[in-house]
Write a protein that holds these residues in place. Sequence first.
Motif, PDB file in Angstrom:
ATOM      1  N   LYS A  92     101.960  25.074 -20.886  1.00  0.00           N
ATOM      2  CA  LYS A  92     101.725  25.995 -19.762  1.00  0.00           C
ATOM      3  C   LYS A  92     100.540  25.581 -18.909  1.00  0.00           C
ATOM      4  O   LYS A  92     100.504  25.832 -17.718  1.00  0.00           O
ATOM      5  CB  LYS A  92     101.541  27.417 -20.294  1.00  0.00           C
ATOM      6  N   GLU A  93      99.532  24.903 -19.535  1.00  0.00           N
ATOM      7  CA  GLU A  93      98.325  24.554 -18.782  1.00  0.00           C
ATOM      8  C   GLU A  93      98.655  23.691 -17.561  1.00  0.00           C
ATOM      9  O   GLU A  93      98.013  23.815 -16.517  1.00  0.00           O
ATOM     10  CB  GLU A  93      97.318  23.814 -19.678  1.00  0.00           C
ATOM     11  N   SER A  94      99.657  22.810 -17.689  1.00  0.00           N
ATOM     12  CA  SER A  94      99.978  21.933 -16.557  1.00  0.00           C
ATOM     13  C   SER A  94     100.536  22.736 -15.388  1.00  0.00           C
ATOM     14  O   SER A  94     100.206  22.482 -14.230  1.00  0.00           O
ATOM     15  CB  SER A  94     100.938  20.813 -16.968  1.00  0.00           C
ATOM     16  N   LEU A  95     101.368  23.717 -15.670  1.00  0.00           N
ATOM     17  CA  LEU A  95     101.944  24.510 -14.587  1.00  0.00           C
ATOM     18  C   LEU A  95     100.894  25.418 -13.952  1.00  0.00           C
ATOM     19  O   LEU A  95     100.871  25.625 -12.741  1.00  0.00           O
ATOM     20  CB  LEU A  95     103.121  25.347 -15.117  1.00  0.00           C
ATOM     21  N   VAL A  96     100.004  25.938 -14.777  1.00  0.00           N
ATOM     22  CA  VAL A  96      98.930  26.800 -14.266  1.00  0.00           C
ATOM     23  C   VAL A  96      97.995  26.000 -13.370  1.00  0.00           C
ATOM     24  O   VAL A  96      97.640  26.421 -12.267  1.00  0.00           O
ATOM     25  CB  VAL A  96      98.149  27.410 -15.446  1.00  0.00           C
ATOM     26  N   ALA A  97      97.592  24.814 -13.843  1.00  0.00           N
ATOM     27  CA  ALA A  97      96.619  24.010 -13.098  1.00  0.00           C
ATOM     28  C   ALA A  97      97.213  23.485 -11.804  1.00  0.00           C
ATOM     29  O   ALA A  97      96.547  23.438 -10.776  1.00  0.00           O
ATOM     30  CB  ALA A  97      96.113  22.861 -13.967  1.00  0.00           C
ATOM     31  N   ALA A  98      98.469  23.087 -11.857  1.00  0.00           N
ATOM     32  CA  ALA A  98      99.061  22.396 -10.705  1.00  0.00           C
ATOM     33  C   ALA A  98     100.077  23.264  -9.994  1.00  0.00           C
ATOM     34  O   ALA A  98     100.925  22.751  -9.278  1.00  0.00           O
ATOM     35  CB  ALA A  98      99.731  21.109 -11.179  1.00  0.00           C
ATOM     36  N   GLY A  99     100.019  24.572 -10.175  1.00  0.00           N
ATOM     37  CA  GLY A  99     101.060  25.486  -9.699  1.00  0.00           C
ATOM     38  C   GLY A  99     101.728  25.117  -8.395  1.00  0.00           C
ATOM     39  O   GLY A  99     102.948  24.942  -8.355  1.00  0.00           O
ATOM     40  N   ASP A 100     100.933  24.969  -7.320  1.00  0.00           N
ATOM     41  CA  ASP A 100     101.545  24.719  -6.009  1.00  0.00           C
ATOM     42  C   ASP A 100     102.177  23.327  -5.949  1.00  0.00           C
ATOM     43  O   ASP A 100     103.287  23.166  -5.443  1.00  0.00           O
ATOM     44  CB  ASP A 100     100.498  24.882  -4.887  1.00  0.00           C
ATOM     45  N   LEU A 101     101.467  22.319  -6.485  1.00  0.00           N
ATOM     46  CA  LEU A 101     102.025  20.957  -6.471  1.00  0.00           C
ATOM     47  C   LEU A 101     103.293  20.893  -7.316  1.00  0.00           C
ATOM     48  O   LEU A 101     104.276  20.251  -6.946  1.00  0.00           O
ATOM     49  CB  LEU A 101     101.003  19.946  -7.027  1.00  0.00           C
ATOM     50  N   ALA A 102     103.262  21.586  -8.449  1.00  0.00           N
ATOM     51  CA  ALA A 102     104.431  21.575  -9.335  1.00  0.00           C
ATOM     52  C   ALA A 102     105.610  22.287  -8.673  1.00  0.00           C
ATOM     53  O   ALA A 102     106.762  21.857  -8.798  1.00  0.00           O
ATOM     54  CB  ALA A 102     104.085  22.240 -10.669  1.00  0.00           C
ATOM     55  N   THR A 103     105.318  23.363  -7.950  1.00  0.00           N
ATOM     56  CA  THR A 103     106.386  24.101  -7.266  1.00  0.00           C
ATOM     57  C   THR A 103     107.047  23.220  -6.210  1.00  0.00           C
ATOM     58  O   THR A 103     108.272  23.187  -6.077  1.00  0.00           O
ATOM     59  CB  THR A 103     105.803  25.382  -6.626  1.00  0.00           C
ATOM     60  N   THR A 104     106.227  22.470  -5.457  1.00  0.00           N
ATOM     61  CA  THR A 104     106.763  21.554  -4.447  1.00  0.00           C
ATOM     62  C   THR A 104     107.585  20.456  -5.116  1.00  0.00           C
ATOM     63  O   THR A 104     108.689  20.129  -4.665  1.00  0.00           O
ATOM     64  CB  THR A 104     105.601  20.908  -3.648  1.00  0.00           C
ATOM     65  N   ALA A 105     107.042  19.891  -6.194  1.00  0.00           N
ATOM     66  CA  ALA A 105     107.756  18.810  -6.898  1.00  0.00           C
ATOM     67  C   ALA A 105     109.083  19.320  -7.449  1.00  0.00           C
ATOM     68  O   ALA A 105     110.108  18.632  -7.383  1.00  0.00           O
ATOM     69  CB  ALA A 105     106.884  18.277  -8.035  1.00  0.00           C
ATOM     70  N   ARG A 106     109.065  20.534  -7.942  1.00  0.00           N
ATOM     71  CA  ARG A 106     110.284  21.119  -8.508  1.00  0.00           C
ATOM     72  C   ARG A 106     111.345  21.307  -7.427  1.00  0.00           C
ATOM     73  O   ARG A 106     112.525  21.026  -7.638  1.00  0.00           O
ATOM     74  CB  ARG A 106     109.912  22.471  -9.124  1.00  0.00           C
ATOM     75  N   ARG A 107     110.909  21.758  -6.252  1.00  0.00           N
ATOM     76  CA  ARG A 107     111.847  21.971  -5.150  1.00  0.00           C
ATOM     77  C   ARG A 107     112.436  20.633  -4.730  1.00  0.00           C
ATOM     78  O   ARG A 107     113.639  20.499  -4.520  1.00  0.00           O
ATOM     79  CB  ARG A 107     111.117  22.644  -3.983  1.00  0.00           C
ATOM     80  N   ARG A 108     111.576  19.611  -4.621  1.00  0.00           N
ATOM     81  CA  ARG A 108     112.051  18.283  -4.219  1.00  0.00           C
ATOM     82  C   ARG A 108     113.004  17.701  -5.246  1.00  0.00           C
ATOM     83  O   ARG A 108     114.046  17.158  -4.910  1.00  0.00           O
ATOM     84  CB  ARG A 108     110.865  17.323  -4.066  1.00  0.00           C
ATOM     85  N   GLY A 109     112.637  17.808  -6.531  1.00  0.00           N
ATOM     86  CA  GLY A 109     113.438  17.182  -7.582  1.00  0.00           C
ATOM     87  C   GLY A 109     114.733  17.932  -7.855  1.00  0.00           C
ATOM     88  O   GLY A 109     115.776  17.334  -8.128  1.00  0.00           O
ATOM     89  N   GLY A 110     114.669  19.241  -7.787  1.00  0.00           N
ATOM     90  CA  GLY A 110     115.874  20.057  -7.967  1.00  0.00           C
ATOM     91  C   GLY A 110     116.388  20.148  -9.392  1.00  0.00           C
ATOM     92  O   GLY A 110     117.521  20.573  -9.616  1.00  0.00           O
ATOM     93  N   GLY A 111     115.575  19.747 -10.370  1.00  0.00           N
ATOM     94  CA  GLY A 111     116.030  19.835 -11.765  1.00  0.00           C
ATOM     95  C   GLY A 111     115.763  21.203 -12.357  1.00  0.00           C
ATOM     96  O   GLY A 111     115.303  22.120 -11.675  1.00  0.00           O
ATOM     97  N   ARG A 112     116.075  21.312 -13.616  1.00  0.00           N
ATOM     98  CA  ARG A 112     115.908  22.584 -14.310  1.00  0.00           C
ATOM     99  C   ARG A 112     114.532  22.664 -14.956  1.00  0.00           C
ATOM    100  O   ARG A 112     114.090  21.702 -15.559  1.00  0.00           O
ATOM    101  CB  ARG A 112     116.951  22.638 -15.433  1.00  0.00           C
ATOM    102  N   LEU A 113     113.895  23.826 -14.854  1.00  0.00           N
ATOM    103  CA  LEU A 113     112.633  24.043 -15.551  1.00  0.00           C
ATOM    104  C   LEU A 113     112.876  25.160 -16.555  1.00  0.00           C
ATOM    105  O   LEU A 113     113.003  26.330 -16.165  1.00  0.00           O
ATOM    106  CB  LEU A 113     111.548  24.450 -14.545  1.00  0.00           C
ATOM    107  N   LEU A 114     112.993  24.789 -17.805  1.00  0.00           N
ATOM    108  CA  LEU A 114     113.276  25.773 -18.856  1.00  0.00           C
ATOM    109  C   LEU A 114     112.004  26.068 -19.634  1.00  0.00           C
ATOM    110  O   LEU A 114     111.478  25.195 -20.330  1.00  0.00           O
ATOM    111  CB  LEU A 114     114.357  25.230 -19.801  1.00  0.00           C
ATOM    112  N   PRO A 115     111.486  27.288 -19.512  1.00  0.00           N
ATOM    113  CA  PRO A 115     110.250  27.596 -20.225  1.00  0.00           C
ATOM    114  C   PRO A 115     110.470  27.650 -21.729  1.00  0.00           C
ATOM    115  O   PRO A 115     111.494  28.159 -22.202  1.00  0.00           O
ATOM    116  CB  PRO A 115     109.845  28.968 -19.685  1.00  0.00           C
ATOM    117  N   VAL A 116     109.502  27.126 -22.471  1.00  0.00           N
ATOM    118  CA  VAL A 116     109.560  27.202 -23.939  1.00  0.00           C
ATOM    119  C   VAL A 116     108.603  28.292 -24.441  1.00  0.00           C
ATOM    120  O   VAL A 116     108.759  28.816 -25.534  1.00  0.00           O
ATOM    121  CB  VAL A 116     109.234  25.825 -24.563  1.00  0.00           C
TER     122      VAL A 116
END
Length: 353
Positions: A92-116
């Motif tokens: 979770k620390e990576s998503l918290v720290a990089a929230g906005d960058l990760a959100t942009t990367a996720r939109r660009r990549g279009g893959g699945r993000l499955l929380p554990v």
Amino acid sequence: MKRIALLGATGSIGRQALEIIAAHPELELVAAASGSEPIDGLAPLTQVGGDLTELLERARPDVVLNAVVGFAGLPATLWALERGIDLALANKESLVAAGDLATTARRRGGGRLLPVDSEHSAAYQCLEGRDAETVHSLVLTASGGPFRGRSSEELADVTPAEALAHPTWNMGPKITIDSATLANKGLELLEAHFLFGLDYDRIEVVIHPTSTVHALVRFRDGAALAHLGYPDMRVPISFALTYPERDATPVPQLDLAAGLTLEFEAPDLETFPLLGLARRAGEQGGTYPCAYNAANEVAVATFLEGRLPFLAIAETVEETLGEVDGAPARDLTELVEADAEARRLAERTAAAA
Ligand code: NAD
Ligand code: MG
């Protein structure tokens, strides 16, 4: 066959993931990484420490299970999100720290993000297939940790060993301390915001000592859907790795007839300030969540070394957040700088405590 890369293979989540993978012939472990423990022979490709994206490039996985602890998991999270490769996220620390960058990367990549993370896996399942506009709010539950019900005075002298004795979950040391301070729920509040795109005023945290209800989603018509089960991380790990099949696990079914009482209460935000500090950092946005995470990592490590009193963990984070500029990071370089700056400030504060 699903090709799995398991990062953080020797940890609490990593070991439980290995058990799930071993029970599923259709899950193929193609790569494994640890921070420092030797893992020769665990997978065709292994790596100890270093740049985990190099391992991922060679492994060409279908799913990255990121179970590294801390900010060190960030490059792997962004690697998977950018490429649209399914990311099963415990880190979770990576998503918290990089929230906005990760959100942009996720939109660009279009893959699945499955929380554990169990609460987020639960929320994901309650939210799946629902229209965003029908959702009223999300409730995350917290066990309250080993110190629930104590006053600040009673927490002044608690030792790392006492803080490491969690009542419901058996986890790695960092997240166990985070559960005792409620920083874990603070990180989870931020995590939920970035995962589900909900504003902070629509995410509530309640204390639920037995960890039977993992999350609850309220809908606009007054209905609420909850996710229940015995606290066992093999359920969310298996959900993410076998998605969308929801395969069987060895975890026992809830026995309601044996008598199941569900209790909830409001968190004590005064005694456990790290929850409120996370909410404020989230609302401030920019790199405040990154600084919150960085300062907390420093403070927890210092506490575990016996060099910082328990209550000074929150004080360290609060002071650090008061000193950083919190400006948004335009790229990974700026984010890494914001993380490093918060660490420097937190180390100075912790040394003076
Ligand atoms: P842990 O301390 O038991 O294991 C951490 C793993 O990360 C180990 O394998 C370690 O070798 C590896 N690691 C550390 N630094 C590394 C680096 N630089 N490069 C590669 N590997 C590195 O931790 P854990 O309890 O398994 O937690 C892992 C993550 O999952 C954390 O982000 C935690 O918040 C999250 N999480 C854990 C649980 C749980 O039940 N343990 C529940 C929810 C979320
Ligand atoms: Mg959790």
